[in-house]
Design a protein around this motif. Structure first.
Motif, PDB file in Angstrom:
ATOM      1  N   ILE A   9       0.849  -1.186   0.000  1.00  0.00           N
ATOM      2  CA  ILE A   9       0.000   0.000   0.000  1.00  0.00           C
ATOM      3  C   ILE A   9       0.881   1.230   0.000  1.00  0.00           C
ATOM      4  CG2 ILE A   9      -1.510   1.343   1.533  1.00  0.00           C
ATOM      5  CD1 ILE A   9      -2.995  -1.217   2.114  1.00  0.00           C
ATOM      6  N   CYS A  10       0.518   2.227  -0.823  1.00  0.00           N
ATOM      7  CA  CYS A  10       1.298   3.460  -0.871  1.00  0.00           C
ATOM      8  C   CYS A  10       1.148   4.205   0.458  1.00  0.00           C
ATOM      9  CB  CYS A  10       0.808   4.333  -2.018  1.00  0.00           C
ATOM     10  SG  CYS A  10       1.549   5.969  -1.980  1.00  0.00           S
ATOM     11  N   PRO A  11       2.260   4.521   1.104  1.00  0.00           N
ATOM     12  CA  PRO A  11       2.169   5.200   2.403  1.00  0.00           C
ATOM     13  C   PRO A  11       1.685   6.646   2.280  1.00  0.00           C
ATOM     14  CG  PRO A  11       4.463   4.904   1.747  1.00  0.00           C
ATOM     15  CD  PRO A  11       3.631   4.202   0.709  1.00  0.00           C
ATOM     16  N   VAL A  12       1.687   7.177   1.052  1.00  0.00           N
ATOM     17  CA  VAL A  12       1.264   8.567   0.866  1.00  0.00           C
ATOM     18  C   VAL A  12      -0.239   8.653   0.592  1.00  0.00           C
ATOM     19  CG1 VAL A  12       1.590  10.679  -0.483  1.00  0.00           C
ATOM     20  CG2 VAL A  12       3.556   9.191   0.026  1.00  0.00           C
ATOM     21  N   CYS A  13      -0.724   7.936  -0.448  1.00  0.00           N
ATOM     22  CA  CYS A  13      -2.139   8.073  -0.822  1.00  0.00           C
ATOM     23  C   CYS A  13      -2.998   6.906  -0.326  1.00  0.00           C
ATOM     24  CB  CYS A  13      -2.280   8.234  -2.333  1.00  0.00           C
ATOM     25  SG  CYS A  13      -1.896   6.728  -3.255  1.00  0.00           S
ATOM     26  N   GLY A  14      -2.376   5.847   0.149  1.00  0.00           N
ATOM     27  CA  GLY A  14      -3.144   4.741   0.726  1.00  0.00           C
ATOM     28  C   GLY A  14      -3.730   3.775  -0.283  1.00  0.00           C
ATOM     29  N   GLU A  16      -1.483   2.244 -10.091  1.00  0.00           N
ATOM     30  CA  GLU A  16      -0.202   2.924 -10.043  1.00  0.00           C
ATOM     31  C   GLU A  16      -0.468   4.345  -9.574  1.00  0.00           C
ATOM     32  OE1 GLU A  16       2.897   1.958 -10.706  1.00  0.00           O
ATOM     33  OE2 GLU A  16       2.392  -0.095 -11.298  1.00  0.00           O
ATOM     34  N   CYS A  17       0.323   4.848  -8.669  1.00  0.00           N
ATOM     35  CA  CYS A  17       0.160   6.250  -8.301  1.00  0.00           C
ATOM     36  C   CYS A  17       1.497   6.953  -8.526  1.00  0.00           C
ATOM     37  CB  CYS A  17      -0.314   6.395  -6.863  1.00  0.00           C
ATOM     38  SG  CYS A  17       0.837   5.713  -5.658  1.00  0.00           S
ATOM     39  N   ASP A  18       1.456   8.269  -8.561  1.00  0.00           N
ATOM     40  CA  ASP A  18       2.683   9.021  -8.842  1.00  0.00           C
ATOM     41  C   ASP A  18       3.272   9.633  -7.580  1.00  0.00           C
ATOM     42  OD1 ASP A  18       2.506   8.543 -11.601  1.00  0.00           O
ATOM     43  OD2 ASP A  18       0.982  10.107 -11.791  1.00  0.00           O
ATOM     44  N   CYS A  19       2.893   9.096  -6.456  1.00  0.00           N
ATOM     45  CA  CYS A  19       3.378   9.694  -5.207  1.00  0.00           C
ATOM     46  C   CYS A  19       4.899   9.578  -5.125  1.00  0.00           C
ATOM     47  CB  CYS A  19       2.759   8.982  -4.009  1.00  0.00           C
ATOM     48  SG  CYS A  19       0.972   9.116  -3.977  1.00  0.00           S
ATOM     49  N   LYS A  20       5.493  10.634  -4.625  1.00  0.00           N
ATOM     50  CA  LYS A  20       6.948  10.614  -4.410  1.00  0.00           C
ATOM     51  C   LYS A  20       7.191  10.290  -2.944  1.00  0.00           C
ATOM     52  CE  LYS A  20       8.644  12.351  -8.401  1.00  0.00           C
ATOM     53  NZ  LYS A  20       7.563  11.683  -9.158  1.00  0.00           N
TER      54      LYS A  20
HETATM   55 ZN   LIG Z   1       0.347   6.908  -3.734  1.00  0.00          ZN
END
Ligand SMILES: [Zn+2]
Ligand SMILES: [Zn+2]
Length: 174
Positions: free
Chosen positions: A142-147, A154-158
């Motif tokens: 899980i992306c820690p930025v957007c969840g 796919e997300c573009d979180c940095k």
């Molecule tokens: Zn993300």
């Protein structure tokens, strides 16, 4: 299924059993049984041992658990053998000073005239499961930025400064 020592005194017990989900207790382990558990094998009283049992066989089952990384379902198809020895619990009480050498570490204990096959299988399944339960070795988690579940979207979180210790190391090298 109760494996009774009284019965083993007469003959070796053979078993070929199917356990539907719910028949073996896996609650409290964050686990679900996703298929019937099939077990075959035998239980016997070893001669001239003062009540030592040998229980061996094979089992197959599919277990599922929450993935440690993405919280989706992780599947664990298991198919394994076992060969176990059990002594009466009274054995310990009688010989309090007995030292258990390393070769005996694998021995379990039983009381009340026998042992439940379900209890043995439950223990075998728990031992067979990996410490880290992941849906796949390449699970992105899980992306820690957007969840979002990164396996699905796919997300573009940095993600910056995940671990400051590396930053500190970099500074030392300069
Ligand atoms: Zn993300
Ligand atoms: Zn996963």
């Amino acid at each position: 299924m109760f494996l009774s020592v009284k019965e083993m005194e007469l003959r070796k017990i053979r078993f070929d059993e199917n356990f539907a989900p719910g028949q073996i207790e896996f609650r409290g382990e964050q686990l679900e049984q996703a298929s019937p558990l099939h077990a075959t094998g035998s239980a016997e009283l070893l001669p001239e041992t003062d009540g030592e049992l040998r229980i061996r066989g094979r089992y197959s089952v599919e277990m599922t658990a929450e993935c440690d990384r993405c919280l989706g379902r992780a599947r664990f198809p298991l198919n394994a053998g076992f060969d176990l020895f059990y002594r009466p619990m009274s054995f310990i009480a009688r010989d309090e000073e007995v030292e258990i050498d390393e070769g005996e570490a694998e021995i379990g204990f039983y009381e009340d005239g026998g042992i439940e096959l379900e209890e043995i299988l439950r223990e075998q399944v728990l031992l067979a499961l990996p410490m880290q339960r992941v849906c796949s070795s390449v699970c992105k988690g899980i992306c820690p930025v957007c969840g979002k579940n990164r396996n699905e979207t796919e997300c573009d979180c940095k993600i910056e400064n995940i671990d400051d210790r590396w930053g500190a190391l970099r500074n030392l090298e300069i």
